[in-house]
Design a protein around this motif. Structure first.
Motif, PDB file in Angstrom:
ATOM      1  N   GLY A  16       4.967   5.033   3.906  1.00 42.86           N
ATOM      2  CA  GLY A  16       4.499   6.297   4.444  1.00 42.86           C
ATOM      3  C   GLY A  16       5.495   7.388   4.100  1.00 42.86           C
ATOM      4  N   LYS A  33      -4.109   3.029  -2.212  1.00 48.05           N
ATOM      5  CA  LYS A  33      -3.618   4.242  -1.559  1.00 48.05           C
ATOM      6  C   LYS A  33      -4.238   4.340  -0.161  1.00 48.05           C
ATOM      7  CE  LYS A  33      -1.221   6.250  -4.975  1.00 48.05           C
ATOM      8  NZ  LYS A  33      -1.591   7.550  -5.556  1.00 48.05           N
ATOM      9  N   THR A  34      -3.430   4.787   0.789  1.00 46.47           N
ATOM     10  CA  THR A  34      -3.913   4.888   2.168  1.00 46.47           C
ATOM     11  C   THR A  34      -4.304   6.312   2.520  1.00 46.47           C
ATOM     12  OG1 THR A  34      -1.624   5.128   2.948  1.00 46.47           O
ATOM     13  CG2 THR A  34      -2.600   2.918   3.012  1.00 46.47           C
ATOM     14  N   SER A  71       0.929   9.660   8.388  1.00 46.32           N
ATOM     15  CA  SER A  71       0.893   8.329   7.754  1.00 46.32           C
ATOM     16  C   SER A  71       0.035   7.363   8.554  1.00 46.32           C
ATOM     17  CB  SER A  71       2.315   7.765   7.611  1.00 46.32           C
ATOM     18  OG  SER A  71       3.122   8.608   6.836  1.00 46.32           O
ATOM     19  N   LYS A 125       0.939   5.591   0.590  1.00 45.21           N
ATOM     20  CA  LYS A 125       0.287   6.789   1.111  1.00 45.21           C
ATOM     21  C   LYS A 125      -0.188   7.653  -0.060  1.00 45.21           C
ATOM     22  CE  LYS A 125       1.308  10.517   4.442  1.00 45.21           C
ATOM     23  NZ  LYS A 125       2.393  11.075   5.311  1.00 45.21           N
ATOM     24  N   LEU A 156       0.833  -1.197   0.000  1.00 42.64           N
ATOM     25  CA  LEU A 156       0.000   0.000   0.000  1.00 42.64           C
ATOM     26  C   LEU A 156       0.871   1.253   0.000  1.00 42.64           C
ATOM     27  CD1 LEU A 156      -2.447  -1.328   2.700  1.00 42.64           C
ATOM     28  CD2 LEU A 156      -3.160  -0.731   0.367  1.00 42.64           C
ATOM     29  N   SER A 186       3.442  -1.158   3.868  1.00 45.48           N
ATOM     30  CA  SER A 186       3.047   0.094   3.226  1.00 45.48           C
ATOM     31  C   SER A 186       4.231   1.043   3.174  1.00 45.48           C
ATOM     32  CB  SER A 186       1.889   0.745   3.992  1.00 45.48           C
ATOM     33  OG  SER A 186       2.314   1.194   5.272  1.00 45.48           O
ATOM     34  N   SER A 193      -1.517   4.462   6.605  1.00 45.38           N
ATOM     35  CA  SER A 193      -0.510   3.463   6.236  1.00 45.38           C
ATOM     36  C   SER A 193      -0.219   2.527   7.400  1.00 45.38           C
ATOM     37  CB  SER A 193       0.777   4.168   5.789  1.00 45.38           C
ATOM     38  OG  SER A 193       0.557   4.957   4.649  1.00 45.38           O
TER      39      SER A 193
END
Length: 490
Positions: A183, A127-128, A166, A84, A82, A181, A169
């Motif tokens: 960040g 996307k986070t 973040s 950010k 993933l 993820s 994330s």
């Protein structure tokens, strides 16, 4: 084929996933589908995922075919990661920094880190969510809120702090909504959320990983970095991100010191020779439970053979956050980023962004935009900025982290995961690693009369480009302490 893949994937690390794919027990497509199912099932409680990649399944399918026909690209081949929402991806996902003003902004090309991940064979899963504009929008906006994505919630308890920009994330990785993820951090935005979500966060030295294609705050302090459930996974991810990039001159400093594989530094024996400083100034604000977690961490490190130097002095009186420098860098950097966006995007400068938000106040300005306005109104000249920036960095070099490490011949400093201690590292662009260290009562009583226990991490700080040493120490602590426990989502 793995039976009950939805259970197997919980807390599965990158090495385990890779081994299962290599032996044909699972495919990347199955991993992606399982994570997407978990997102559909649980993210409504957490709000960590801003957007799922509509092409993720096809990308995984293609990588599975490539593995069969040509072999694996390496440790990240087929692994769902993933990103950010301030990291550009040239695909069918937007890059918005959480802002509704950029809700239809498609990047013209991948950010350096996105391109590196794709080259390594990773699947960009989605996307986070994040603090809008990386928490550089409003002084009253809570961490983890964005106008486009709403509020991120901590999977360990909805009333718990999510920390840093973040937050999505970290929450997503903690809840097993992805393998890991990426960040970004300016000051605490990777290691802070990692600490509050019982995951590992590495904030690299500024210049170790390129910022090209990332919506900026500060050219002096910004850096992307990995968030994962283990130190090993974070180290694997870090190695895939490094490299010199002509579009980010800060990376030139890393040319002879970066590594493309940090897993050789996963050495539990190093802890026996490590010298770690305890700067008690940064422990003074802790409540009894968090202080007990720090004392337990010190005891664990001692029991593993580390030499702990207590009451290390890191001078702090002149190391306050310099708003003039940061606001100047933010305005300059954001204007440069916005100016190159497609004509269809409604804003192309900070001034236009402020006006857009004002014209869409009901949706865009739940918490105001005083930080954006202050940045737009900065009167700092380039000459004054350069003078302030020089002064901004000199004192910490003389009396801060380097001074403390040199004076007591230290390998690292041990900090709590929620304090201003990260700011002295941020100011210099120095690295940090957060590792789960325990759980503390949050102090808020729920409907049943119970108080919520939330994660709390320790942070190891070191000099520039000391990631190998910090990884050794963090890994030794993690293996001895084993504090990571997944949240209960059902």
């Amino acid at each position: 084929m793995i039976n009950h893949l939805k259970d197997w994937i919980i807390e599965a690390d990158i090495e385990r996933m890779q081994a299962a794919m290599e032996t044909g027990l699972v495919t990347s497509e199955e991993l992606v589908r399982t994570y997407l199912e978990r997102i559909n099932q649980y993210d409504s409680k957490i709000n960590a995922i801003l957007e799922k990649n509509p092409d993720a399944i096809q990308i995984a399918r293609d990588l599975d075919k490539e593995r069969k026909e040509e072999g694996s690209r390496g440790k990240l081949h087929g692994i769902p990661i993933l990103l950010k929402d301030n990291i550009d991806t040239k695909d069918n996902m937007m890059t918005s920094a959480g802002s509704i003003a950029l809700a239809e902004s498609y990047a013209a090309k991948d950010a350096f880190v996105a391109a590196k991940l794709r080259s390594a064979g990773a699947v960009v899963l989605g996307k986070t969510n994040m603090s809008e504009w990386s928490n550089f929008m409003s002084s009253s906006m809570p961490a983890g809120y964005s106008s486009r994505g709403g509020q991120v919630f901590n999977p360990y308890g909805a009333n718990l702090f999510v920390s840093g920009s973040s937050s999505g994330s970290a929450a997503a990785v903690a809840a097993n909504l992805g393998a890991a993820s990426i960040g970004t951090e300016t000051a605490g935005s990777i290691v802070g959320p990692a600490s509050q979500h019982a995951v590992v966060g590495i904030k690299p030295t500024v210049g170790l990983v390129s910022r090209a294609g990332i919506i900026p705050i500060s050219s002096s302090q910004d850096t992307p970095g990995p968030i994962a459930r283990t130190v090993k996974d974070a180290a694997i991810l870090l190695g895939a991100l490094t490299g010199v990039d002509s579009e980010d001159s800060a990376t030139f400093a890393s040319e002879h010191v970066f590594h493309q594989d940090y897993t050789p530094f996963l050495d539990v024996s190093f802890i026996r020779q490590a010298r770690i400083g305890i700067p008690r100034h940064y422990y003074q604000h802790l409540d009894s439970e968090r202080l007990a977690i720090m004392e337990a961490a010190i005891t664990t490190l001692k029991n593993e053979g580390a030499t702990m130097i207590d009451s290390v002095i890191v001078h702090v009186e002149q190391q306050s956050w310099n708003n003039d420098v940061i606001t100047y860098e933010f305005k300059k950097g954001l204007n440069a980023y916005l100016s190159q966006l497609a004509e269809s995007v409604p804003v192309h400068s900070l001034e236009e962004l402020i006006a857009y938000n004002q014209n869409h106040a009901e949706a865009a300005l739940k918490y105001g935009q005083d930080t954006l306005v202050r940045s737009q109104e900065t009167s700092l000249t380039e000459e004054t900025y350069l003078q302030k920036k020089q002064a901004y960095g000199e004192l910490p070099l003389q009396k801060g982290i380097d001074y403390a490490l040199n004076k007591d011949h230290l390998d690292a400093l041990l900090l709590p995961g929620d304090v201003d201690g990260m700011y002295i590292a941020a100011r210099l662009g120095y690295p940090l690693i957060s590792v789960p260290a325990g759980y503390a009562v949050h102090g808020v009583i729920d409907a049943d009369g119970d108080s919520t226990k939330g994660p709390f991490g320790v942070v190891f700080s070191g000099r520039a480009f000391s990631e190998p040493t910090l990884i050794k120490i963090a890994y030794g602590f993690e293996q001895a302490a084993q504090h990571r426990v997944p949240p209960q989502l059902d």
